[in-house]
Design an enzyme around this catalytic site. Structure first.
Site, PDB file in Angstrom:
ATOM      1  N   GLU A 190       0.835  -1.212   0.000  1.00  0.00           N
ATOM      2  CA  GLU A 190       0.000   0.000   0.000  1.00  0.00           C
ATOM      3  C   GLU A 190       0.871   1.263   0.000  1.00  0.00           C
ATOM      4  O   GLU A 190       0.445   2.311  -0.475  1.00  0.00           O
ATOM      5  CB  GLU A 190      -0.961   0.000   1.197  1.00  0.00           C
ATOM      6  CG  GLU A 190      -1.912  -1.202   1.263  1.00  0.00           C
ATOM      7  CD  GLU A 190      -3.167  -1.074   0.384  1.00  0.00           C
ATOM      8  OE1 GLU A 190      -3.184  -0.246  -0.543  1.00  0.00           O
ATOM      9  OE2 GLU A 190      -4.126  -1.840   0.631  1.00  0.00           O
ATOM     10  N   LYS A 232      -2.820  10.260   1.239  1.00  0.00           N
ATOM     11  CA  LYS A 232      -4.188   9.789   1.486  1.00  0.00           C
ATOM     12  C   LYS A 232      -5.059  10.936   1.980  1.00  0.00           C
ATOM     13  O   LYS A 232      -6.220  11.079   1.575  1.00  0.00           O
ATOM     14  CB  LYS A 232      -4.199   8.622   2.480  1.00  0.00           C
ATOM     15  CG  LYS A 232      -5.612   8.089   2.691  1.00  0.00           C
ATOM     16  CD  LYS A 232      -5.753   6.616   2.751  1.00  0.00           C
ATOM     17  CE  LYS A 232      -7.233   6.233   2.757  1.00  0.00           C
ATOM     18  NZ  LYS A 232      -7.495   4.864   3.079  1.00  0.00           N
ATOM     19  N   GLU A 242     -15.768   8.926  -2.395  1.00  0.00           N
ATOM     20  CA  GLU A 242     -15.391   8.237  -3.632  1.00  0.00           C
ATOM     21  C   GLU A 242     -16.398   8.458  -4.754  1.00  0.00           C
ATOM     22  O   GLU A 242     -16.910   7.514  -5.351  1.00  0.00           O
ATOM     23  CB  GLU A 242     -15.169   6.735  -3.373  1.00  0.00           C
ATOM     24  CG  GLU A 242     -14.330   6.082  -4.454  1.00  0.00           C
ATOM     25  CD  GLU A 242     -13.859   4.689  -4.101  1.00  0.00           C
ATOM     26  OE1 GLU A 242     -13.274   4.492  -3.024  1.00  0.00           O
ATOM     27  OE2 GLU A 242     -14.090   3.787  -4.916  1.00  0.00           O
ATOM     28  N   HIS A 270      -4.173  -9.309   2.346  1.00  0.00           N
ATOM     29  CA  HIS A 270      -4.708  -8.231   1.503  1.00  0.00           C
ATOM     30  C   HIS A 270      -3.585  -7.524   0.735  1.00  0.00           C
ATOM     31  O   HIS A 270      -3.668  -7.311  -0.472  1.00  0.00           O
ATOM     32  CB  HIS A 270      -5.465  -7.229   2.387  1.00  0.00           C
ATOM     33  CG  HIS A 270      -5.971  -6.040   1.649  1.00  0.00           C
ATOM     34  ND1 HIS A 270      -7.041  -6.099   0.776  1.00  0.00           N
ATOM     35  CD2 HIS A 270      -5.546  -4.748   1.633  1.00  0.00           C
ATOM     36  CE1 HIS A 270      -7.261  -4.886   0.262  1.00  0.00           C
ATOM     37  NE2 HIS A 270      -6.365  -4.055   0.772  1.00  0.00           N
TER      38      HIS A 270
HETATM   39  P1  NAD Z   1      -4.781  -7.555   9.816  1.00  0.00           P
HETATM   40  O1  NAD Z   1      -5.636  -6.586  10.483  1.00  0.00           O
HETATM   41  O2  NAD Z   1      -5.300  -8.927   9.610  1.00  0.00           O
HETATM   42  O3  NAD Z   1      -3.395  -7.624  10.599  1.00  0.00           O
HETATM   43  C1  NAD Z   1      -2.401  -8.478  10.132  1.00  0.00           C
HETATM   44  C2  NAD Z   1      -1.881  -9.441  11.206  1.00  0.00           C
HETATM   45  O4  NAD Z   1      -0.969  -8.760  12.046  1.00  0.00           O
HETATM   46  C3  NAD Z   1      -2.958  -9.988  12.123  1.00  0.00           C
HETATM   47  O5  NAD Z   1      -2.655 -11.329  12.439  1.00  0.00           O
HETATM   48  C4  NAD Z   1      -2.813  -9.119  13.366  1.00  0.00           C
HETATM   49  O6  NAD Z   1      -3.280  -9.742  14.525  1.00  0.00           O
HETATM   50  C5  NAD Z   1      -1.329  -8.922  13.412  1.00  0.00           C
HETATM   51  N1  NAD Z   1      -0.836  -7.737  14.083  1.00  0.00           N
HETATM   52  C6  NAD Z   1      -1.377  -6.503  14.069  1.00  0.00           C
HETATM   53  N2  NAD Z   1      -0.547  -5.626  14.661  1.00  0.00           N
HETATM   54  C7  NAD Z   1       0.522  -6.336  15.071  1.00  0.00           C
HETATM   55  C8  NAD Z   1       1.724  -5.987  15.721  1.00  0.00           C
HETATM   56  N3  NAD Z   1       2.030  -4.728  16.007  1.00  0.00           N
HETATM   57  N4  NAD Z   1       2.602  -6.959  16.026  1.00  0.00           N
HETATM   58  C9  NAD Z   1       2.345  -8.248  15.687  1.00  0.00           C
HETATM   59  N5  NAD Z   1       1.240  -8.630  15.026  1.00  0.00           N
HETATM   60  C10 NAD Z   1       0.343  -7.680  14.727  1.00  0.00           C
HETATM   61  O7  NAD Z   1      -4.338  -7.029   8.357  1.00  0.00           O
HETATM   62  P2  NAD Z   1      -3.909  -5.602   7.809  1.00  0.00           P
HETATM   63  O8  NAD Z   1      -2.972  -5.886   6.705  1.00  0.00           O
HETATM   64  O9  NAD Z   1      -3.525  -4.686   8.868  1.00  0.00           O
HETATM   65  O10 NAD Z   1      -5.287  -5.042   7.209  1.00  0.00           O
HETATM   66  C11 NAD Z   1      -5.923  -5.675   6.129  1.00  0.00           C
HETATM   67  C12 NAD Z   1      -7.373  -5.291   6.127  1.00  0.00           C
HETATM   68  O11 NAD Z   1      -7.477  -3.888   5.941  1.00  0.00           O
HETATM   69  C13 NAD Z   1      -8.177  -5.926   5.045  1.00  0.00           C
HETATM   70  O12 NAD Z   1      -9.377  -6.416   5.561  1.00  0.00           O
HETATM   71  C14 NAD Z   1      -8.461  -4.790   4.073  1.00  0.00           C
HETATM   72  O13 NAD Z   1      -9.658  -4.947   3.373  1.00  0.00           O
HETATM   73  C15 NAD Z   1      -8.497  -3.613   4.989  1.00  0.00           C
HETATM   74  N6  NAD Z   1      -8.212  -2.337   4.356  1.00  0.00           N
HETATM   75  C16 NAD Z   1      -9.059  -1.311   4.594  1.00  0.00           C
HETATM   76  C17 NAD Z   1      -8.794  -0.077   4.044  1.00  0.00           C
HETATM   77  C18 NAD Z   1      -9.694   1.084   4.365  1.00  0.00           C
HETATM   78  O14 NAD Z   1      -9.539   2.150   3.746  1.00  0.00           O
HETATM   79  N7  NAD Z   1     -10.592   0.958   5.311  1.00  0.00           N
HETATM   80  C19 NAD Z   1      -7.648   0.120   3.246  1.00  0.00           C
HETATM   81  C20 NAD Z   1      -6.806  -0.949   3.039  1.00  0.00           C
HETATM   82  C21 NAD Z   1      -7.084  -2.182   3.604  1.00  0.00           C
HETATM   83  N1  GLY Z   2      -8.005   2.130   0.615  1.00  0.00           N
HETATM   84  C1  GLY Z   2      -8.821   2.808  -0.331  1.00  0.00           C
HETATM   85  C2  GLY Z   2      -9.520   3.973   0.220  1.00  0.00           C
HETATM   86  O1  GLY Z   2      -9.402   4.313   1.363  1.00  0.00           O
HETATM   87  O2  GLY Z   2     -10.241   4.610  -0.505  1.00  0.00           O
END
Ligand code: NAD
Ligand code: GLY
Length: 365
Positions: A190, A232, A242, A270
């Site tokens: 990202e 962002k 959006e 993701h």
């Molecule tokens: P996640 O929330 O699953 O976290 C990843 C892993 O890391 C998990 O196992 C979590 O428990 C662990 N973890 C978190 N913090 C930690 C730390 N400090 N130390 C050790 N382990 C830790 O995944 P992610 O990559 O953070 O987020 C992915 C999600 O975000 C997806 O569902 C995606 O759709 C969403 N997303 C949303 C937006 C938005 O604009 N709202 C943008 C991008 C992605």
């Molecule tokens: N991650 C895409 C958005 O926030 O629009």
């Protein structure tokens, strides 16, 4: 410890819904980071079973000075739990604690916890305030900022949700030290995204610093998180819901979401799916005339150096097309892609189906 951590602040400008993103090392242990947290009588920290033992008690200690009651809920960990039954656990906790409208939610964790907590905050009693405390790189550079909240549906990623802004985002860079390497790479996808869509100088900087980022170098991380949040903030400030511009933040996501839901949530992270999806979207951009082959190779090389897969899983063209039609950018069944129309600039376009099939054939297997 109540040290005074130094931090930088990036502002999301949305009129009365504006809020700061604080970025720095040690924010979780610094009472001044919480000055802008909403006034309330109760706080509920929503986290998961992995993050709770690492950081929940430190956050609880900070909040105990501000709120009369601080409760904690640890959800099951993982993308596979970003669903209705898990969301309902948050409502169960709120109602079980007798939480009224003077309650603030704190999302402590990655994007999964952040997206679900935000959606719960948007809908509990028709809306209570919430604060994002992102602890993954992906959440610090993207998901905690901008107010997109959602859960998944078996038929499509992030299909049920709301736009609902947090009142504060606290990015404590020190939390990234415990992040598994695979998750760090997923977050870098990202970060890389912001280059092709908006800022090729930043892309140059990432190329020069990717090894430091992979090593979680604090100075490099601070630059990456701050610049990502600035971009962002600029995009969300211009198009919160959006209606146009914000869609560029979904570069690589049309292919990426198909990979995630096609394989089953949680198989590919993701960020892994987005990284690979960006290679596919760049190849599509080349075929549409926006970039040359050298650009696609450069992007692919950086994604590979970030430890991310660049070959998409062989789901078959039919399955990819079926999954991509469910994308939120689709209009009347027509799939629309974020493509690079020149390096540093993106747009939303449809593409001939035959061309999309060729891209899938070339990039997967
Ligand atoms: P996640 O929330 O699953 O976290 C990843 C892993 O890391 C998990 O196992 C979590 O428990 C662990 N973890 C978190 N913090 C930690 C730390 N400090 N130390 C050790 N382990 C830790 O995944 P992610 O990559 O953070 O987020 C992915 C999600 O975000 C997806 O569902 C995606 O759709 C969403 N997303 C949303 C937006 C938005 O604009 N709202 C943008 C991008 C992605
Ligand atoms: N991650 C895409 C958005 O926030 O629009």
């Amino acid at each position: 410890m109540r040290t005074s951590a130094s931090f930088e602040s990036v502002e999301i400008q949305l009129g009365e819904r504006s809020y700061p993103i604080l970025i720095g090392s040690g924010l979780l242990d610094d009472a001044t980071s919480f000055t802008a947290a909403p006034a309330a009588t109760q706080a509920l920290i929503v986290t998961n079973t992995t993050v709770a033992p690492l950081y929940a008690e430190r956050l609880r200690a900070m909040l105990a000075d501000r709120y009369a009651t601080v409760n904690l809920l640890a959800l099951p960990d993982g993308e596979a739990h970003k669903d209705w039954p898990t969301l309902n656990l948050i409502f169960d906790a709120l109602l079980g604690h007798g939480s009224d409208r003077k309650t603030v939610l704190f999302a402590l964790g990655g994007g999964v916890v952040g997206d679900m907590t935000g959606f719960a905050a948007a809908s509990y009693m028709r809306g209570v305030p919430f604060v994002q405390v992102p602890t993954t790189l992906l959440a610090q550079v993207d998901s905690s900022v901008g107010g997109k909240t959602a859960i998944n549906h078996p038929l499509g990623k992030n299909m049920i949700g709301a736009f609902y802004q947090p009142q504060l985002v606290l990015c404590d860079l020190a939390t990234l030290a415990t992040l598994p390497r695979r998750e760090l790479s997923a977050g870098l996808a990202e970060v890389i995204k912001y280059g092709p869509i908006h800022d090729m100088d930043f892309f140059d900087w990432i190329e020069a610093n990717v090894d430091a980022l992979m090593a979680c170098d604090p100075d490099a991380m601070a630059v990456a998180v701050r610049r990502s949040c600035e971009i962002k903030a600029e995009v969300v400030g211009a198009d919160e819901r959006e209606t146009g511009l914000r869609a560029i933040l979904n570069f690589g996501h049309t292919f990426g979401h198909a990979i995630e839901s096609g394989l089953g949530y949680g198989q590919w992270l993701h960020g892994e799916a987005v990284g690979c999806g960006m290679v596919m979207a760049a190849e599509l951009s080349r075929r549409l005339g926006g970039v040359d082959a050298a650009f696609v190779e450069r992007l692919q090389a950086l994604i590979r150096r970030a430890g991310l897969p660049v070959k998409a899983p062989a789901l078959g063209a039919e399955r990819y097309l079926e999954l991509m039609r469910i994308d939120k950018k689709s209009e009347a069944g027509q799939i629309r892609f974020v493509v690079i129309d020149r390096p540093g600039s993106a747009a939303v376009r449809s593409a001939p189906e035959a061309m999309v099939r060729e891209v899938i054939a070339q990039c997967s297997g």
